[in-house]
Every structure is written in C-alpha cells, then in structure tokens.
Design an enzyme around this catalytic site. Structure first.
Site, PDB file in Angstrom:
ATOM      1  N   SER A   1      -3.756 -10.372   3.516  1.00 24.70           N
ATOM      2  CA  SER A   1      -2.449 -10.261   3.538  1.00 24.70           C
ATOM      3  C   SER A   1      -1.539 -11.344   4.179  1.00 24.70           C
ATOM      4  O   SER A   1      -0.529 -11.779   3.732  1.00 24.70           O
ATOM      5  CB  SER A   1      -1.941  -8.962   3.685  1.00 24.70           C
ATOM      6  OG  SER A   1      -2.453  -8.743   4.933  1.00 24.70           O
TER       7      SER A   1
ATOM      8  N   HIS B   1      -2.806  -6.981  -2.541  1.00 21.66           N
ATOM      9  CA  HIS B   1      -1.685  -8.297  -2.885  1.00 21.66           C
ATOM     10  C   HIS B   1      -2.273  -8.843  -4.079  1.00 21.66           C
ATOM     11  O   HIS B   1      -2.012  -9.818  -4.446  1.00 21.66           O
ATOM     12  CB  HIS B   1      -1.984  -9.137  -1.834  1.00 21.66           C
ATOM     13  CG  HIS B   1      -1.057  -8.795  -0.415  1.00 21.66           C
ATOM     14  ND1 HIS B   1       0.415  -8.749  -0.429  1.00 21.66           N
ATOM     15  CD2 HIS B   1      -1.552  -7.805   0.513  1.00 21.66           C
ATOM     16  CE1 HIS B   1       0.847  -8.193   0.702  1.00 21.66           C
ATOM     17  NE2 HIS B   1       0.015  -7.490   1.219  1.00 21.66           N
TER      18      HIS B   1
ATOM     19  N   LYS C   1       3.771  -4.103  -4.285  1.00 16.32           N
ATOM     20  CA  LYS C   1       3.727  -5.469  -4.171  1.00 16.32           C
ATOM     21  C   LYS C   1       4.191  -5.963  -5.577  1.00 16.32           C
ATOM     22  O   LYS C   1       5.369  -6.186  -5.761  1.00 16.32           O
ATOM     23  CB  LYS C   1       2.343  -6.142  -3.571  1.00 16.32           C
ATOM     24  CG  LYS C   1       1.856  -5.141  -2.619  1.00 16.32           C
ATOM     25  CD  LYS C   1       2.330  -5.549  -1.091  1.00 16.32           C
ATOM     26  CE  LYS C   1       1.352  -4.720  -0.293  1.00 16.32           C
ATOM     27  NZ  LYS C   1       2.347  -4.016   0.811  1.00 16.32           N
TER      28      LYS C   1
HETATM   29  C1  LIG Z   1      -3.928  -5.265   2.407  1.00 15.67           C
HETATM   30  C2  LIG Z   1      -2.740  -4.222   2.345  1.00 15.67           C
HETATM   31  N1  LIG Z   1      -3.086  -2.777   2.168  1.00 15.67           N
HETATM   32  C3  LIG Z   1      -2.102  -1.751   1.845  1.00 15.67           C
HETATM   33  C4  LIG Z   1      -0.903  -1.938   2.511  1.00 15.67           C
HETATM   34  C5  LIG Z   1       0.059  -0.947   2.405  1.00 15.67           C
HETATM   35  O1  LIG Z   1       0.910  -0.810   1.484  1.00 15.67           O
HETATM   36  P1  LIG Z   1       1.977  -0.218   1.177  1.00 15.67           P
HETATM   37  O2  LIG Z   1       3.236  -1.044   1.815  1.00 15.67           O
HETATM   38  O3  LIG Z   1       2.140   0.309  -0.314  1.00 15.67           O
HETATM   39  O4  LIG Z   1       2.185   1.128   2.048  1.00 15.67           O
HETATM   40  C6  LIG Z   1      -0.554  -3.303   2.606  1.00 15.67           C
HETATM   41  C7  LIG Z   1       0.681  -3.713   2.953  1.00 15.67           C
HETATM   42  O5  LIG Z   1       1.242  -4.827   3.264  1.00 15.67           O
HETATM   43  C8  LIG Z   1      -1.636  -4.383   2.780  1.00 15.67           C
HETATM   44  O6  LIG Z   1      -1.103  -5.728   3.010  1.00 15.67           O
END
Ligand SMILES: Cc1ncc(COP(=O)(O)O)c(C=O)c1O
Length: 403
Positions: free
Chosen positions: A181, A209, A240
């Site tokens: 990310s 992502h 996202k």
């Molecule tokens: C790799 C990854 N997993 C999980 C999440 C969490 O997702 P959410 O924003 O839907 O809680 C993010 C959020 O930035 C992320 O980058």
C-alpha cells in the site's frame, strides 16, 4: 502517575517536535479528482478512490434507492437479525467476481484482517508476514496470539526458513499484501504460493489495493500474475477502487462457513448498512464491465511516475498505481507536502509509523478521472518542490539508484 491530559499532551508535544503530529484536512463536497478545502479546489492526488467510483452516478443511485427501500440501518449483527437480502446479494456478487465458491463481507478491510487472521490461527500457531504488510494484518496477528514471524520485504528465502523452523506449529499461516500500500510494488506471489504449498502452510493474500485495478478482469494481482488458483484465502476491500467501504474474503464454501462461525469482527458487530451493499454491487458491476477505467488509471500513473523520475525523484521501484516519492526525513516530507498544497495539490506527507524512519514520502495516487492537465499541474508543482528546496532535492537525488 501523571494526570491523563498532562500525559497525553506531553506525548502530542513530542509528536509535534519530531514532525510526526497528524491532523486531518476537512474535505467538503464529494470525493473526486478535485476536492474542496476551505473554499478552494485542490487536485486530489492521494486518495484510494482509484476509479473515481466514490461518487459515480450509478453508485449513488443504487445507494439512495436502497435507503428508500431498506432504510439506513441493519438493526443487528449478521447472525442475529442483521443479514438482509442486500448482504447476501453482495456476497454472491463478490464470489462471482472473484471466481470463488463463496465470500463473506466485513464492515471494513481492517476488520476483515483482524477477524480472519484471529479466526484461523491462535496461540501455539505461527503466522509469517512481510515486513511491509499493512497495519491491519499485523494487528490481526497480534490479536490471534499466534507467534508472529516477520520476513524482510519480499524475501522469500527468509519466508521459507521461517516455515521450515516452525514445522512443529499445528497451524502456519502466511499473509502478504499483494500490491504494497505504501511502496506500490508487487509481492512475489508465485514464489510465495510455491513455498507455502511445499511447506504445508496456509496462504492469505490481501488484495486491498489491487481489487478492481489489477488483472484483465480487475480481480487483483493474483489474476495479473496468473496464480488465483494458488491463493486459498483472498481478502479484498470495497474501500479503495470500489469507492465505498467494507472488506471481504473470497474462498471455498468451507472457509467462508468457518469464518461466519469464528471471525469475531464479523460476529460481534452490527451488519453494514444495506445501502453500502447496494452501492458496492453497482461499483463491482462497473469494474466488471469497464476495463477502460483501470487501463486509464495505469497509463496515467505511468506518466506521473516517468515525469517524477525525469525530475530526479526516487519512486522506489514502484509499478502500477501507487507512486511513493521518497523524501527521507519526516520534516522534508512535510515541507514538500506543504509546497504542493500551496500549489493546489493535496498529497499529505506519509511518515512513521506508517513507513520506516528515514523513508518518509509523498504517496501519489491518481484516479481514472484525472485529466492530462491535472497531471501537468502535479508535475509542475513537483518541479517547484525540487527547485525550492535544493537540499531536499540533493538528498532525494542521492537516493536514486545508480544505473
Ligand atoms: C493492504 C490493506 N489492507 C487492509 C486495509 C484496510 O482497509 P479498510 O480501509 O477498508 O479498513 C488497508 C487500508 O488502507 C490496506 O492498505
């Protein structure tokens, strides 16, 4: 013991001194390639609304139609009376989209990671994660009570060693982001899947992502790399590229049935509002029918990355739609972000603990809706950043890998 406010104020002061204090900017009106802050329009080059679906007319219609029909709330947790037809319709849509037997919806991607990891492993088990995995993965591992083993970023040799050393654990789980990310590079999924299979470990890939963006069908990095069949536990988010909120896991019927019974962040929380499910279904359908959106995002991202590299910035070996621009010290990232803001660009500094010390950066992300002129403005603003801070530029240049 110091009084509550005194202790907290001291810690906040310390964050300020170290350039690590954060406060949100207030965005008025809808999310999009431009956002309105303090009565002025800014080009937003930092959101995860990659395909500009957050305020897409079809998605808005679906949400408002669902509000009128089902109301705002779901009334209870999923296993009490909160499962409504839109929850199961979305789970079916997700399973079809991901070509999986079944899928389960969580209120957020964060909660999905917490719930899944802590349901699959526990004390006595081992969970192996990449050093740069998302905070929600690490928090899920900590919550599980399993032994947490961290391998250096992308280092499959070390992963293999961890799995060999932990062969006595009753359960071993490997968890990795698919596209990282904050760094924008891909995990070596083929190799990771091979090692996990060979060592008899379970594998979960977080496609937060990549969902909606990567692969010809938008199903993620596993699709792009041709290893979908090798990933038994595939996590994604609706927050996202799909423009809304929510997390999900796609996999076998047995896996999903198990998670429904064991994942505490699914069981012990109120079901997401039905309108978010209707909006998500509409967004997934757009993703499935419209490959042009993701192609346009990737070609815009390539243009930005090449433009930044031509200015001498280090984009850290990223590819695809996440473009880190290395600034080094937190104070340099803040300086650059402030300079961009003065030029009408919203792109906050990303600092520790989100990224390692000395690796603070500006994380640039475009949307499919940014225009060529928007990209020119962004590059022009970075040109000024480079010029206005010779020291910064020198440091960043020093980080550009020698050819
Ligand atoms: C790799 C990854 N997993 C999980 C999440 C969490 O997702 P959410 O924003 O839907 O809680 C993010 C959020 O930035 C992320 O980058």
């Amino acid at each position: 013991m110091p009084a509550l406010e005194e202790a907290l104020a001291q810690e906040l002061d310390s964050l300020r001194t170290r350039g690590l204090y954060r406060s949100p900017r207030l965005v008025r009106e809808a999310q999009g390639p431009r956002v309105r802050i303090d009565g002025k329009d800014y080009l937003c080059f930092c959101s995860n609304n990659y395909l500009d679906l957050a305020a897409h007319p079809e998605v808005k219609d679906a949400a408002s139609g669902a509000i009128m029909r089902y109301g705002w709330g779901s009334g209870a947790s999923r296993l009490i009376s909160g499962t409504m037809e839109l929850h199961t319709a979305l789970e079916k849509e997700l399973a079809d989209f991901k070509r999986a037997e079944s899928a389960i919806l969580f209120p957020s991607g964060y909660m999905a990671n917490l719930g899944v990891i802590s349901a699959l492993v526990g004390p006595g088990d081992t969970v192996a994660v990449d050093k740069l995995d998302h905070a929600s993965i690490i928090d899920g591992c900590r919550l599980s009570g399993a032994r947490l083993r961290v391998y250096p970023h992308g280092n499959t040799g070390k992963l293999d060693k961890i799995l060999r050393e932990s062969s006595g654990s009753p359960r071993r789980l490997v968890v990795t982001d698919s596209i990282f990310s904050m760094d924008g590079d891909l995990a070596p999924l083929e190799e990771i899947a091979r090692i996990a299979r060979q060592r008899g470990a379970w594998l979960m890939v977080d496609e937060a992502h990549a969902t909606g963006v990567l692969g010809a069908g938008g199903r993620g990095a596993a699709e792009l790399l041709g290893v979908e069949e090798e990933i038994p536990i595939s996590l994604g988010t609706l927050s996202k590229a799909l423009g809304g909120s929510g997390g999900f896991v796609a996999g076998s019927s047995v896996l999903i049935d198990y998670l429904r019974n064991k994942a505490r962040s699914f069981i012990y929380t109120t079901a997401p509002p039905p309108a978010t499910c209707a909006a998500a279904i509409a967004a997934i359908r757009i993703v499935r029918r419209d490959a042009v959106l993701r192609e346009s995002l990737i070609s815009k991202s390539d243009r930005i990355r090449n433009g930044l590299a031509a200015l001498g910035f280090d984009t850290m070996g990223s590819s695809y739609h996440i473009i880190p621009v290395l600034m080094g010290e937190a104070s340099h990232a803040i300086e650059a972000s402030d300079a961009l803001f003065r030029k009408g660009i919203l792109a906050p500094a990303i600092r520790p603990p989100t990224v390692p010390r000395g690796k603070s950066r500006i994380r640039i992300t475009a949307t499919a809706a940014h225009t060529d002129e928007d990209i020119e403005c962004l590059l022009e603003a970075f040109r000024d950043v480079a010029k206005s801070s010779a020291a910064l530029h020198q440091e960043v240049r020093a980080n550009v890998p020698k050819k």
